[in-house]
Design a protein around this motif. Structure first.
Motif, PDB file in Angstrom:
ATOM      1  N   UNK A 163       0.801  -1.235   0.000  1.00 19.39           N
ATOM      2  CA  UNK A 163       0.000   0.000   0.000  1.00 19.39           C
ATOM      3  C   UNK A 163       0.834   1.286   0.000  1.00 19.39           C
ATOM      4  N   UNK A 164       2.124   1.201   0.316  1.00 25.25           N
ATOM      5  CA  UNK A 164       2.927   2.426   0.442  1.00 25.25           C
ATOM      6  C   UNK A 164       3.913   2.619  -0.712  1.00 25.25           C
ATOM      7  N   UNK A 165       3.729   1.869  -1.769  1.00 22.43           N
ATOM      8  CA  UNK A 165       4.586   2.033  -2.948  1.00 22.43           C
ATOM      9  C   UNK A 165       4.484   3.494  -3.407  1.00 22.43           C
ATOM     10  N   UNK A 166       5.643   4.129  -3.628  1.00 22.46           N
ATOM     11  CA  UNK A 166       5.620   5.508  -4.131  1.00 22.46           C
ATOM     12  C   UNK A 166       5.432   6.562  -3.044  1.00 22.46           C
ATOM     13  N   UNK A 167       5.215   6.150  -1.778  1.00 18.75           N
ATOM     14  CA  UNK A 167       5.090   7.148  -0.696  1.00 18.75           C
ATOM     15  C   UNK A 167       6.462   7.745  -0.373  1.00 18.75           C
ATOM     16  N   UNK A 168       6.476   9.004   0.047  1.00 17.05           N
ATOM     17  CA  UNK A 168       7.714   9.661   0.452  1.00 17.05           C
ATOM     18  C   UNK A 168       8.138   9.163   1.839  1.00 17.05           C
ATOM     19  N   UNK A 169       9.451   9.235   2.105  1.00 19.67           N
ATOM     20  CA  UNK A 169       9.967   8.766   3.393  1.00 19.67           C
ATOM     21  C   UNK A 169       9.271   9.477   4.558  1.00 19.67           C
ATOM     22  N   UNK A 170       9.014  10.809   4.434  1.00 24.29           N
ATOM     23  CA  UNK A 170       8.358  11.564   5.529  1.00 24.29           C
ATOM     24  C   UNK A 170       6.960  11.009   5.778  1.00 24.29           C
ATOM     25  N   UNK A 171       6.278  10.636   4.695  1.00 26.50           N
ATOM     26  CA  UNK A 171       4.908  10.119   4.856  1.00 26.50           C
ATOM     27  C   UNK A 171       4.934   8.782   5.590  1.00 26.50           C
ATOM     28  N   UNK A 172       5.955   7.975   5.315  1.00 26.33           N
ATOM     29  CA  UNK A 172       6.027   6.644   5.933  1.00 26.33           C
ATOM     30  C   UNK A 172       6.126   6.725   7.454  1.00 26.33           C
ATOM     31  N   UNK A 173       6.702   7.833   7.951  1.00 30.86           N
ATOM     32  CA  UNK A 173       6.830   7.991   9.406  1.00 30.86           C
ATOM     33  C   UNK A 173       5.462   8.170  10.058  1.00 30.86           C
ATOM     34  N   UNK A 174       4.472   8.558   9.281  1.00 27.49           N
ATOM     35  CA  UNK A 174       3.152   8.897   9.843  1.00 27.49           C
ATOM     36  C   UNK A 174       2.096   7.803   9.662  1.00 27.49           C
ATOM     37  N   UNK A 175       2.366   6.768   8.857  1.00 26.17           N
ATOM     38  CA  UNK A 175       1.292   5.835   8.496  1.00 26.17           C
ATOM     39  C   UNK A 175       0.806   5.034   9.711  1.00 26.17           C
ATOM     40  N   UNK A 176      -0.460   4.658   9.682  1.00 27.14           N
ATOM     41  CA  UNK A 176      -1.085   3.951  10.806  1.00 27.14           C
ATOM     42  C   UNK A 176      -1.238   2.453  10.475  1.00 27.14           C
ATOM     43  N   UNK A 177      -1.526   1.628  11.500  1.00 25.32           N
ATOM     44  CA  UNK A 177      -1.802   0.212  11.233  1.00 25.32           C
ATOM     45  C   UNK A 177      -2.954   0.031  10.229  1.00 25.32           C
TER      46      UNK A 177
END
Ligand code: NAD
Ligand code: MG
Length: 393
Positions: free
Chosen positions: A186-200
């Protein structure tokens, strides 16, 4: 034809439910002997009413005490067992011909290995068994004379694309490479900063597959692909440099085998686990799975890209653990199970998962355990270390 007796270990999970969906389509072919469901008592009871197994296994005495009167009320007389030893016991019953190993995590290892030692037809969904104990597991399969059939969609695709008489030598079979496809999660193409915020919840929203929570997080971190590289190594006796990972977001090609004449054989289909499940249940026959045919006219296209090892370090960690050998894959797996559970409990961030895994690998003893008992002790120690890392995140 006499129906074959089946034990579904992890019957209440995503793979278990899909397995029973296929089994129900072939009442003359399969007889459900065992269902296990850990703490999912309501669902296990419903399944028992439908399939009339002789044995049910749950987590502990409390869960068994909850289930027994409800079975009696429904007029069912299945025997209820509990605890980890019971899982091993039911996996080797004489009336069990095949075992669907679909418990999640290293908790599924002892029962899967017991089934292998007992010479059963082992339908392996629990990839963690091979990651934790690849050598011991494959020895158990050989010594027990078991038939090991891969349920994981990629490995099942490879199994279907290999020569029928493949005996574990890539060169003899004329194979250059095994190519594992990955959806990218689900996080393909997400920026590194965004990955720090993702929820379960974000991590469990897989674009193509509906799966249990642990494997959903693994798919989002690409650790799932890393575990699958190690799984492929053991199943097909393939060295790490002959296993390639290609991101293919549509999940239509489930994996491929590249031969030395330039041919590439692949298995395609809708992303529905009932296809690989039916493949192993029926093998060597082909049986109905309930899966609709792939509609090529409805496909917008098939695309391919390189995995991003910088934003998703778990895949690289798994390749290194495989290269390091010994207990490194077992430690990787244990640390990942602890980190994923902590992320699902909102105790650490998504991006902390690879940090917990890497720092656990850096301090644990990675030399090879000689026995299953030693391996389980190394697994427990790695979990203790990883929990410490979680607390310091
Ligand atoms: P899930 O979480 O949906 O189900 C797990 C099952 O294991 C449940 O029946 C649960 O009751 C049981 N269980 C959990 N902890 C247990 C314990 N400590 N002891 C005994 N039983 C326990 O998981 P899932 O998605 O069905 O995955 C099962 C296995 O199959 C995993 O190893 C996963 O990697 C593999 N797999 C799953 C998929 C998929 O599409 N879901 C695809 C490929 C491989
Ligand atoms: Mg898979």
């Amino acid at each position: 034809m006499n129906p074959q007796g089946i034990a579904v270990l992890g019957a209440t999970g995503s793979i278990g439910v899909n397995t029973l969906d296929v089994v129900a389509r072939h009442p003359d072919r399969f007889q459900v002997v065992v269902l296990t469901g850990h703490r999912q008592i309501d669902r296990l009871l419903e399944q028992a009413k439908r399939f009339h197994p002789r044995f049910l296994v749950v987590a502990d005495a409390a869960a068994a005490a909850d289930l027994r009167p409800r079975l009696a009320e429904s007029g069912l007389n299945a025997e209820v067992l509990h605890g980890p030893a019971a899982l091993e016991q039911v996996a080797v019953l004489p009336e069990v011909d095949m075992v669907m190993a679909a418990i999640v995590g290293a908790a599924g290892l002892p029962s899967a290995i017991a089934a292998a030692r007992a010479g059963k037809k082992v339908l392996l969904a629990n990839k963690e068994s091979l990651v934790v104990a690849g050598r011991l597991f494959m020895e158990a399969v050989r010594e027990g004379g078991a038939t090991l059939l891969p349920v994981d969609s990629e490995h099942n695709a490879i199994f279907q694309s290999l020569p029928h008489d493949y005996a574990g030598d890539l060169d003899v079979a004329g194979i250059r490479k095994i190519i594992l496809t990955a959806s990218g999660g689900p996080f393909r193409g997400r920026l590194a900063e965004e990955l720090a915020q993702v929820t379960p919840e974000d991590a469990c929203k897989h674009p193509n597959w509906v799966m249990g929570r642990k494997i959903s997080v693994d798919s989002a971190s690409l650790m799932n692909k890393g575990l699958e590289v190690i799984e492929a190594h053991w199943l097909f006796n393939a060295p790490p440099d002959r296993i390639e990972v290609v991101v293919h977001p549509q999940s239509v090609i489930h994996s491929m085998v590249q031969y030395k004449d330039g041919s590439v054989l692949a298995q395609l289909g809708s992303p529905d686990m009932r296809t690989p499940i039916a493949n192993v249940l029926g093998w060597p026959d082909r049986i109905e799975s309930g899966v609709a045919s792939l509609d090529f006219m409805a496909l917008s296209g098939l695309t391919f890209e390189k995995p991003d090892l910088i934003r998703f370090p778990c895949l690289a960690l798994a390749f290194s653990a495989l290269a390091a050998g010994g207990d490194a894959p077992a430690v990787l797996n244990a640390a990942n199970e602890v980190a994923v559970a902590a992320f699902l409990d909102r105790r650490i961030r998504f991006v902390d998962i690879p940090m917990v895994v890497e720092s656990t690998l850096s301090v644990c003893d990675l030399s090879a355990s000689a026995s299953l008992a030693d391996l389980l002790a190394a697994d427990a120690e790695a979990r203790r270390v990883a929990l410490g890392k979680v607390h310091s995140c």
